[in-house]
Design a protein around this motif. Structure first.
Motif, short mmCIF file in Angstrom:
data_model
loop_
_atom_site.label_atom_id
_atom_site.label_comp_id
_atom_site.label_asym_id
_atom_site.label_seq_id
_atom_site.Cartn_x
_atom_site.Cartn_y
_atom_site.Cartn_z
N THR A 214 0.83 -1.20 0.00
CA THR A 214 0.00 0.00 0.00
C THR A 214 0.86 1.26 0.00
O THR A 214 0.57 2.24 -0.69
CB THR A 214 -0.92 0.01 1.24
N ARG A 215 1.94 1.22 0.76
CA ARG A 215 2.85 2.38 0.83
C ARG A 215 3.45 2.67 -0.55
O ARG A 215 3.53 3.83 -0.98
CB ARG A 215 3.96 2.10 1.84
N ARG A 216 3.86 1.62 -1.26
CA ARG A 216 4.49 1.82 -2.57
C ARG A 216 3.50 2.40 -3.58
O ARG A 216 3.84 3.28 -4.36
CB ARG A 216 5.05 0.49 -3.08
N VAL A 217 2.28 1.89 -3.54
CA VAL A 217 1.25 2.43 -4.43
C VAL A 217 0.98 3.89 -4.11
O VAL A 217 0.87 4.75 -5.00
CB VAL A 217 -0.04 1.59 -4.33
N ALA A 218 0.89 4.21 -2.82
CA ALA A 218 0.61 5.59 -2.41
C ALA A 218 1.72 6.53 -2.86
O ALA A 218 1.46 7.65 -3.32
CB ALA A 218 0.45 5.65 -0.89
N ARG A 219 2.99 6.10 -2.74
CA ARG A 219 4.10 6.95 -3.17
C ARG A 219 4.06 7.20 -4.66
O ARG A 219 4.30 8.32 -5.13
CB ARG A 219 5.43 6.29 -2.78
N LEU A 220 3.77 6.13 -5.42
CA LEU A 220 3.70 6.28 -6.87
C LEU A 220 2.60 7.25 -7.26
O LEU A 220 2.79 8.14 -8.10
CB LEU A 220 3.45 4.91 -7.50
N ARG A 221 1.46 7.11 -6.63
CA ARG A 221 0.35 8.02 -6.94
C ARG A 221 0.66 9.45 -6.49
O ARG A 221 0.27 10.42 -7.14
CB ARG A 221 -0.93 7.52 -6.26
N ARG A 222 1.36 9.58 -5.36
CA ARG A 222 1.67 10.91 -4.85
C ARG A 222 2.57 11.67 -5.81
O ARG A 222 2.41 12.87 -6.03
CB ARG A 222 2.33 10.80 -3.48
N THR A 223 3.53 10.97 -6.43
CA THR A 223 4.41 11.61 -7.40
C THR A 223 3.63 12.15 -8.58
O THR A 223 3.83 13.28 -9.03
CB THR A 223 5.48 10.61 -7.89
N ILE A 224 2.71 11.33 -9.09
CA ILE A 224 1.90 11.77 -10.22
C ILE A 224 0.95 12.88 -9.81
O ILE A 224 0.74 13.85 -10.55
CB ILE A 224 1.12 10.57 -10.80
N GLN A 225 0.40 12.79 -8.59
CA GLN A 225 -0.51 13.81 -8.12
C GLN A 225 0.20 15.16 -7.96
O GLN A 225 -0.39 16.21 -8.20
CB GLN A 225 -1.13 13.40 -6.79
N ALA A 226 1.48 15.12 -7.56
CA ALA A 226 2.24 16.37 -7.44
C ALA A 226 2.36 17.06 -8.80
O ALA A 226 2.20 18.27 -8.91
CB ALA A 226 3.63 16.08 -6.87
N ARG A 227 2.62 16.25 -9.84
CA ARG A 227 2.68 16.82 -11.19
C ARG A 227 1.31 17.34 -11.61
O ARG A 227 1.20 18.39 -12.25
CB ARG A 227 3.16 15.75 -12.17
N ALA A 228 0.28 16.62 -11.24
CA ALA A 228 -1.08 17.06 -11.58
C ALA A 228 -1.42 18.37 -10.87
O ALA A 228 -2.06 19.26 -11.45
CB ALA A 228 -2.10 15.98 -11.22
N GLN A 229 -0.98 18.52 -9.63
CA GLN A 229 -1.23 19.76 -8.88
C GLN A 229 -0.53 20.94 -9.53
O GLN A 229 -1.09 22.04 -9.62
CB GLN A 229 -0.78 19.61 -7.42
N ARG A 230 0.71 20.72 -9.98
CA ARG A 230 1.43 21.80 -10.66
C ARG A 230 0.73 22.18 -11.97
O ARG A 230 0.61 23.36 -12.30
CB ARG A 230 2.88 21.38 -10.92
N ALA A 231 0.28 21.16 -12.70
CA ALA A 231 -0.44 21.44 -13.95
C ALA A 231 -1.74 22.19 -13.67
O ALA A 231 -2.10 23.12 -14.40
CB ALA A 231 -0.73 20.13 -14.68
N LEU A 232 -2.43 21.81 -12.59
CA LEU A 232 -3.67 22.49 -12.23
C LEU A 232 -3.39 23.94 -11.83
O LEU A 232 -4.15 24.85 -12.19
CB LEU A 232 -4.36 21.75 -11.08
N ALA A 233 -2.30 24.16 -11.08
CA ALA A 233 -1.94 25.52 -10.68
C ALA A 233 -1.64 26.39 -11.91
O ALA A 233 -2.04 27.55 -11.98
CB ALA A 233 -0.74 25.49 -9.74
N ASP A 234 -0.92 25.81 -12.88
CA ASP A 234 -0.62 26.55 -14.11
C ASP A 234 -1.91 26.90 -14.86
O ASP A 234 -2.06 28.01 -15.38
CB ASP A 234 0.29 25.72 -15.02
N MET A 235 -2.83 25.96 -14.88
CA MET A 235 -4.09 26.20 -15.59
C MET A 235 -4.91 27.28 -14.88
O MET A 235 -5.51 28.14 -15.52
CB MET A 235 -4.89 24.90 -15.69
N GLN A 236 -4.92 27.26 -13.55
CA GLN A 236 -5.64 28.28 -12.80
C GLN A 236 -5.03 29.66 -13.00
O GLN A 236 -5.74 30.66 -13.07
CB GLN A 236 -5.65 27.92 -11.31
N THR A 237 -3.69 29.69 -13.10
CA THR A 237 -3.02 30.96 -13.38
C THR A 237 -3.44 31.50 -14.74
O THR A 237 -3.68 32.70 -14.91
CB THR A 237 -1.49 30.78 -13.33
#
Length: 621
Positions: A214-237
C-alpha cells in the motif's frame, strides 16, 4: 455444530475480499516542503496547546467520547460470537433478542457519540481558527508597506484562507482521527488476542506485506498527483490572467485569444493525462494486495481448522475474530500515518505563526496622545527627518527641516527619485522616520494611535483604488457612520455629484472591479470625495493628477482646489503648472531640500526649480 462454507465464508471475509477495506490508503510520506518550513520556522507543541487551553473541558469530553465509542464498538464481535455459539444453536429466544438488541444498541450509542463528538470538535476547531484568522488579519493590517511590496498578494490570501481552513481540518478531522485510530487499533488488537492469541500472531505476520504494498502504491500516486497539482496551478493561473478584466482587454487588443485557447487546451490535456495515470498507477500492485487480502481469511480458516493451531476454537469465535481482522487494517494505517500527519499539521501552524511573529515596525504607542480631529489646526512640522528604506545603503531623505503652517498649501517638486513620495508617506505615517520626528500640532505622530493619525491626515494618490461595490459603499468605506446627506455633500465638493446622479442607479451604481467602468478622472474624483468625507485637517495629494489628460486634469484640479481650501495641504506635483499658486514650493533633490519659496521667488533665483520649469516648458512646446 458442523462448520459449513456458507457459515464461515461470508461474515469473516466481509470488507477483505478483492483488496483492502474501502477508502484505505497507504502510509503517508513526510512532505519535504513541510519539513523545510519547520526547519526555517520551528513551532512548539506548547504554543499550539496554548490555543486550545481555553477549551480544555470540551477537549477532555471529546477524548473521553473517542475512547468510549471505540470500546463500545468492540462489543459487537463478542455479541456475534455468543449469538452463533449459544443463542442460535440452543434456540434461546430470550438470549437471541438480548444479543440482537445489544448489537442495535451499540450502533445507536456509537452513532450518537459520533454526533456529539463532531459537534464538540467542530465547535472547538472553528473557535480556534476564528481567533487565528482574525488575529492574522489584524496583524497583517499593521504591517508596513515594505512588507506588501515584497510579498505576493496570493501568498497572503493563501495563509488567511487555505492554510487556516486546512488547520480547521487538522483540528476537527486529523486530531480526532489520530486519537480514534490509536484507540481502535490498540483495542482491536487486545480483543483479537483475547479471542485467539494464535490467530493474532498469524495476523501480525500477514499485515506487514499488505502495508508495504500500500505504501508503494501511495508513493507512486503521490508523485503523479504532485505533477497534476502543478499542472492544475498553471491552468488556474492562465484562467486568472486571461479572464480578468485587464487580461481580457489585453487579449482583445493584441488578438491573442486563439493562442490563449490553444495554450489552455494543452494544459487541460496534460492535466487529463496525469489524472488517468494517477488512477492507473500501481494497479498491478493493488492486484497483488488484493490477493494478499483474499489470502488472509483463507489462512485464518485454515489455522482454525487444523487441530494443531485451532485450540478448540468455536465457529462464533472464528467469525468474531475475522470481523475484527477485517476492521484492523484501516486504523493500523492511520497509526502509521501519525508522523506525517503531525509534521503536516505543525507545518500549517508554522506558516501562520510565521506571519504572526513578524515584528510590527509601525504600531500604536503604549500611552497614546490624542489629538481631536474636530479641533486640530493641522500644523505639520518635520524636524531633522532622515529615512532609509530597509536594505538600502542610500538615504531616501536626509535632514529634512520643514514647516507647513495650518491652512497652507505646500508643494513638493523634484525629479523622479528625489524623495517626494517618501516624505509624503512620513506625514501620513505609512513609514516612520529613521531619524528626527514628524509632528502635527506639536505632537509626534509616533505618540498617536494609527487611527488618530488616519483621522487627521487624508491621502489622495495617483493610483486610485475602488472597491467592487456601489459608489455609496465606496464613499462610506472612509466613514461607516456617514449619512446619505454627508455622502452627497462630499461628492459635490469633489465635483462628481452630477456625474453620479446621472447614472441609472445613482449612488447605488456598482463600480465594477477596481472601478473599471469609470474613467481615470471620474475615479480620482470619487476617491477624492471619499477622502473629503473624513474631513481631515491635513490633506496629502500624491501626484493625484499626473496620470490624467489635460482636460480631465483641469476638472480634477478644480475639485482639489475647492477641497484644499482651509486645510493644510501637501501636494506632490508632477506638472509644475498646477502648483504655481502654492503658499510654499519645496524643491527636493536626492533626498535633500535644495530650495524653498514661492513660484516667483524660485524663478528669480534661477536655480533647480527654474531648471525644472524651463524643461517642462520645452517639452510642452
Amino acid at each position: 455444530m458442523t462448520a459449513t462454507p456458507t457459515m464461515l465464508g461470508n461474515p469473516g471475509a466481509r470488507g477483505m475480499r478483492g483488496g483492502p477495506p474501502p477508502g484505505a490508503r497507504g502510509p503517508k510520506k513526510k512532505d519535504p516542503a513541510d519539513l523545510e518550513q519547520l526547519r526555517e520556522h520551528p513551532v512548539t507543541f506548547r504554543r499550539i496547546a496554548g490555543l486550545f487551553r481555553p477549551h480544555r473541558r470540551p477537549l477532555a469530553i471529546v477524548i473521553a467520547i473517542i475512547v468510549v465509542s471505540s470500546a463500545v464498538g468492540l462489543i459487537t464481535p463478542f455479541l456475534t460470537r455468543d449469538l452463533i455459539n449459544i443463542a442460535i444453536p440452543e434456540r434461546n429466544v430470550a438470549l437471541l433478542l438480548e444479543l440482537v438488541g445489544g448489537m442495535l444498541a451499540v450502533t445507536v450509542v456509537t452513532q450518537s457519540l459520533g454526533v456529539v463528538q463532531t459537534w464538540l470538535s467542530t465547535g472547538i476547531g472553528q473557535r480556534v481558527m476564528h481567533g487565528l484568522r482574525t488575529d492574522l488579519f489584524a496583524h497583517l493590517q499593521r504591517m508596513p508597506l515594505a512588507f506588501f511590496t515584497r510579498t505576493r498578494g496570493g501568498e497572503l490570501q493563501s495563509r488567511l484562507t487555505n492554510d487556516v481552513n486546512a488547520m480547521q481540518t487538522v483540528v476537527t478531522d486529523s486530531a480526532t482521527s489520530i486519537a480514534t485510530n490509536v484507540t481502535t487499533a490498540v483495542g482491536t488488537a487486545i480483543a483479537m488476542a483475547v479471542l485467539s492469541w494464535r490467530l493474532s500472531l498469524l495476523s501480525l505476520i500477514i499485515l506487514p506485506p499488505a502495508i508495504i504494498l500500500t505504501r508503494r502504491v501511495a508513493r507512486l500516486r503521490r508523485t503523479i498527483q504532485a505533477r497534476a497539482q502543478r499542472a492544475l496551478a498553471d491552468m488556474q493561473t492562465q484562467i486568472e490572467e486571461s479572464l480578468s478584466i485587464s487580461g481580457v482587454v489585453l487579449a482583445k487588443t493584441v488578438n491573442s485569444g486563439p493562442a490563449l485557447a490553444t495554450r489552455f487546451h494543452e494544459s487541460s490535456t496534460e492535466l487529463t493525462e496525469l489524472e488517468v495515470q494517477s488512477q492507473l498507477a500501481g494497479r498491478w500492485r493493488m492486484g497483488a494486495m488484493a490477493i494478499v487480502f483474499a489470502a488472509i481469511p483463507a489462512l485464518i480458516y485454515l489455522a482454525a481448522g487444523l487441530p494443531a493451531t485451532s485450540g478448540g476454537m468455536s465457529i462464533g469465535t472464528l467469525v468474531a475474530f475475522t470481523t475484527l481482522q477485517a476492521a484492523l487494517f484501516r486504523p493500523v494505517l492511520g497509526v502509521l500515518n501519525i508522523g506525517a500527519e503531525i509534521v503536516s499539521s505543525m507545518a500549517l501552524f508554522s506558516r501562520v505563526f510565521e506571519y504572526l511573529d513578524m515584528p510590527v515596525d509601525i504600531d500604536d504607542p503604549t500611552d497614546p496622545v490624542v489629538v481631536d480631529p474636530a479641533t486640530a489646526r493641522g500644523e505639520v512640522r518635520l524636524n531633522g527627518v532622515s529615512f532609509n528604506y530597509p536594505g538600502s545603503d542610500r538615504a531616501a531623505l536626509s535632514d529634512i527641516q520643514l514647516e507647513l503652517p495650518a491652512g497652507w498649501q505646500v508643494a513638493l517638486v523634484g525629479a523622479t527619485g528625489s524623495g517626494k513620495s517618501t516624505l509624503a508617506s512620513l506625514v501620513s505615517r505609512l513609514n516612520d522616520p529613521t531619524e528626527g520626528s514628524v509632528r502635527i500640532d506639536g505632537v509626534d505622530l509616533r505618540d498617536m494611535t494609527l487611527a488618530n493619525v488616519g483621522s487627521l491626515v487624508g491621502v489622495v494618490s495617483q493610483e486610485t483604488y475602488l472597491l467592487h461595490t456601489t459608489i455609496r459603499e465606496n464613499l462610506r468605506y472612509a466613514r461607516p457612520d456617514a449619512t446619505d446627506e454627508q455622502i452627497e455633500a462630499a461628492a459635490r465638493a469633489a465635483q462628481v455629484h452630477d456625474l453620479i446622479v446621472g447614472l441609472p442607479d445613482g449612488y447605488d451604481t456598482l463600480v465594477g472591479a477596481r472601478g473599471y467602468r469609470f474613467s481615470g478622472g471620474e475615479k480620482q474624483r470619487i476617491a477624492l470625495a471619499r477622502t473629503i468625507l473624513r474631513d481631515p485637517a491635513v490633506l496629502v495629494l500624491d501626484e493625484a493628477t499626473s496620470a490624467l489628460d489635460n482636460t480631465t486634469e483641469r476638472a480634477v484640479q478644480l475639485a482639489l482646489d475647492e477641497v484644499s481650501r482651509g486645510r493644510t495641504t501637501l501636494t506632490i506635483a508632477h506638472r509644475l503648472s498646477t502648483v504655481r499658486n502654492a503658499d510654499l514650493i519645496v524643491v527636493l533633490d536626492r533626498g535633500r531640500i535644495v530650495e524653498r519659496g514661492t513660484h516667483e521667488q524660485l524663478l528669480e533665483r534661477d536655480g533647480r526649480y527654474a531648471e525644472l520649469v524651463h524643461a517642462q516648458e520645452r517639452v510642452s512646446a
